[in-house]
Scaffold this motif. Structure first.
Motif, mmCIF file in Angstrom:
data_model
loop_
_atom_site.group_PDB
_atom_site.id
_atom_site.type_symbol
_atom_site.label_atom_id
_atom_site.label_comp_id
_atom_site.label_asym_id
_atom_site.label_seq_id
_atom_site.Cartn_x
_atom_site.Cartn_y
_atom_site.Cartn_z
ATOM 1 N N PHE A 183 -15.904 -4.252 -8.313
ATOM 2 C CA PHE A 183 -15.026 -3.352 -9.920
ATOM 3 C C PHE A 183 -13.982 -3.346 -9.269
ATOM 4 O O PHE A 183 -12.652 -3.639 -10.325
ATOM 5 C CB PHE A 183 -15.915 -2.649 -10.343
ATOM 6 N N ASN A 184 -13.503 -2.644 -8.264
ATOM 7 C CA ASN A 184 -12.006 -1.903 -7.860
ATOM 8 C C ASN A 184 -11.371 -4.119 -7.171
ATOM 9 O O ASN A 184 -10.339 -3.077 -8.049
ATOM 10 C CB ASN A 184 -12.001 -1.557 -6.566
ATOM 11 N N MET A 185 -11.880 -4.406 -7.137
ATOM 12 C CA MET A 185 -11.034 -6.021 -7.718
ATOM 13 C C MET A 185 -10.506 -6.425 -8.255
ATOM 14 O O MET A 185 -9.205 -6.496 -9.113
ATOM 15 C CB MET A 185 -11.703 -6.843 -6.534
ATOM 16 N N VAL A 186 -11.329 -6.439 -9.353
ATOM 17 C CA VAL A 186 -11.190 -6.567 -10.752
ATOM 18 C C VAL A 186 -9.651 -5.824 -11.487
ATOM 19 O O VAL A 186 -9.083 -5.968 -11.886
ATOM 20 C CB VAL A 186 -11.980 -7.031 -11.956
ATOM 21 N N ASP A 220 -9.374 -10.874 -12.557
ATOM 22 C CA ASP A 220 -9.933 -12.278 -12.529
ATOM 23 C C ASP A 220 -10.915 -12.966 -11.341
ATOM 24 O O ASP A 220 -8.930 -13.163 -10.704
ATOM 25 C CB ASP A 220 -10.161 -13.166 -13.101
ATOM 26 N N VAL A 221 -11.190 -12.880 -10.455
ATOM 27 C CA VAL A 221 -11.655 -12.602 -8.733
ATOM 28 C C VAL A 221 -13.324 -13.801 -8.767
ATOM 29 O O VAL A 221 -13.933 -13.569 -9.869
ATOM 30 C CB VAL A 221 -11.554 -11.265 -7.896
ATOM 31 N N PRO A 222 -12.848 -14.486 -8.035
ATOM 32 C CA PRO A 222 -13.609 -14.973 -8.085
ATOM 33 C C PRO A 222 -15.470 -14.408 -7.196
ATOM 34 O O PRO A 222 -14.924 -13.344 -6.567
ATOM 35 C CB PRO A 222 -13.790 -16.363 -6.625
#
Length: 165
Positions: A145-148, A153-155
């Protein structure tokens, strides 16, 4: 006197060079083959996954607040070039803050994946397995959630990957 020293030397050499003496496994050497067997080991692994969340607080603060109106750099000074670039929305792979943030988040996801991958083979109660799996999945979901929110978009990786992958 020489005979006693000779006998003691021979006894010492014969008893100290056994095969068991040379092939003792280190007690602190943990790996996937000898870990993830007991509830205590899964709790320790889960604690390690939670620990990654602590490190993400400062990272998230820097990557978000430098882009807001709250923090600003008029010009970069020694040691602040990476923060200045974030302030000006100039992301690049050489930025140490971004690279370290990505590594921290992905390591947290890896820790959760290791737990969920090793859980089915463990001889533990079903209620304990469900609790550990739920907590590991939550930590992984929060991290994604934090990466997005940071990168879009993240893998999505839901299992352990090998270095070759």
């Amino acid at each position: 006197m020489k005979t006693i020293i000779y006998i003691l030397s021979v006894v010492f050499l014969l008893t100290s060079c056994s095969k068991d003496f040379l092939e003792i496994d280190p007690e602190g050497d943990f790996n996937a083959e000898n870990f993830y067997k007991t509830e205590g080991e899964f709790n320790a692994a889960l604690t390690g996954a939670y620990a990654k969340l602590q490190g993400q607080i400062d990272i998230y603060f820097e990557l978000t607040e430098y882009r807001s109106d709250y923090l600003d750099f008029a010009a970069p000074t020694a040691g602040t070039q990476d923060r200045f670039d974030i302030t000006k929305f100039q992301d690049n792979s050489a930025n140490v803050l971004i690279r370290d943030a990505w590594a921290n988040y992905m390591n947290g996801i890896l820790r959760c994946n290791v737990i969920t991958d090793n859980l089915p083979a463990a001889n533990l109660s079903e209620s304990f397995k469900k609790q550990i799996e739920g907590e590991a999945r939550f930590i992984r979901a929060l991290t994604y959630f934090n990466m997005v929110r940071l990168w879009g978009d993240v893998p999505i990786i839901l299992r352990q990957v090998t270095p070759q992958e």
